[in-house]
Motif scaffolding. Structure first.
Motif, PDB file in Angstrom:
ATOM      1  N   ARG A  51      32.344  41.650  40.946  1.00 29.85           N
ATOM      2  CA  ARG A  51      32.743  42.643  41.931  1.00 29.85           C
ATOM      3  C   ARG A  51      34.199  42.372  42.276  1.00 29.85           C
ATOM      4  NH1 ARG A  51      29.431  45.092  46.650  1.00 29.85           N
ATOM      5  NH2 ARG A  51      27.972  45.040  44.948  1.00 29.85           N
ATOM      6  N   GLY A  52      35.034  43.273  41.905  1.00 28.69           N
ATOM      7  CA  GLY A  52      36.446  43.049  42.157  1.00 28.69           C
ATOM      8  C   GLY A  52      37.233  44.327  42.058  1.00 28.69           C
ATOM      9  N   ARG A  53      38.488  44.184  41.940  1.00 27.81           N
ATOM     10  CA  ARG A  53      39.375  45.340  41.880  1.00 27.81           C
ATOM     11  C   ARG A  53      39.533  45.807  40.445  1.00 27.81           C
ATOM     12  NH1 ARG A  53      43.378  41.889  45.215  1.00 27.81           N
ATOM     13  NH2 ARG A  53      43.351  40.978  43.176  1.00 27.81           N
ATOM     14  N   PRO A  67      40.269  38.328  41.873  1.00 28.21           N
ATOM     15  CA  PRO A  67      39.311  38.760  40.857  1.00 28.21           C
ATOM     16  C   PRO A  67      39.546  40.212  40.472  1.00 28.21           C
ATOM     17  CG  PRO A  67      38.284  38.872  42.997  1.00 28.21           C
ATOM     18  CD  PRO A  67      39.674  38.358  43.212  1.00 28.21           C
ATOM     19  N   TYR A  68      39.424  40.469  39.191  1.00 27.35           N
ATOM     20  CA  TYR A  68      39.529  41.833  38.714  1.00 27.35           C
ATOM     21  C   TYR A  68      38.441  42.078  37.658  1.00 27.35           C
ATOM     22  CZ  TYR A  68      42.069  39.643  34.883  1.00 27.35           C
ATOM     23  OH  TYR A  68      42.424  38.850  33.840  1.00 27.35           O
TER      24      TYR A  68
END
Length: 141
Positions: A51-53, A67-68
């Motif tokens: 879960r990230g951008r 986190p991406y």
């Protein structure tokens, strides 16, 4: 969450393989659909659920800060969805044409199509006779 997705992919594979072994050609097509969806879920799970951008570089930075989300599994799945939809449409058209020609969807009954000259006359009829009839009426009158 990844365990749930892995179990769901295994369930889709199991159901898809079970349906591929059936005698009905419609069930074979549904089995192919389930196998495709199971493969998409497997790729998505193998890519990691983070879960990230989105992986976009901000205008004032030179790299993406973690986190991406990894875009590769998403791109692979998107491509697989498009390809599987094309294959599905082609398979449905083949099933429809086969059913129209032979009036059966039993794979064992389709053995007769291997021999030439045994295709019934209905197989050569136009697929949409109402449209053909209306076009000829329009040209005449």
């Amino acid at each position: 969450m990844e365990i749930l997705f892995a179990l769901m992919a295994g369930l889709l594979y199991g159901c898809g393989l079970y349906l591929l072994l059936r005698r009905s050609i419609v069930k074979v097509v549904v089995g192919l659909i389930l196998l495709g969806n199971g493969t998409n879920l497997l790729i998505f799970t193998a890519g990691g659920l983070i879960r990230g951008r989105p992986p976009l570089v901000p205008p004032d930075a030179t790299s993406v800060s973690p986190p991406y989300a990894d875009p590769l599994p998403q791109a692979l799945i998107l491509t697989a969805i498009v390809i599987s939809f094309g294959v599905l449409v082609f398979a449905v058209a083949l099933v429809y044409r086969t059913y129209r020609a032979l009036s059966t969807d039993d794979l064992d009954a389709l053995i007769t199509t291997d021999r030439l000259g045994e295709v019934p006359e209905a197989a050569h009829a136009p697929m949409i006779p109402a449209v053909v009839a209306s076009e000829t009426n329009r040209e005449e009158g």
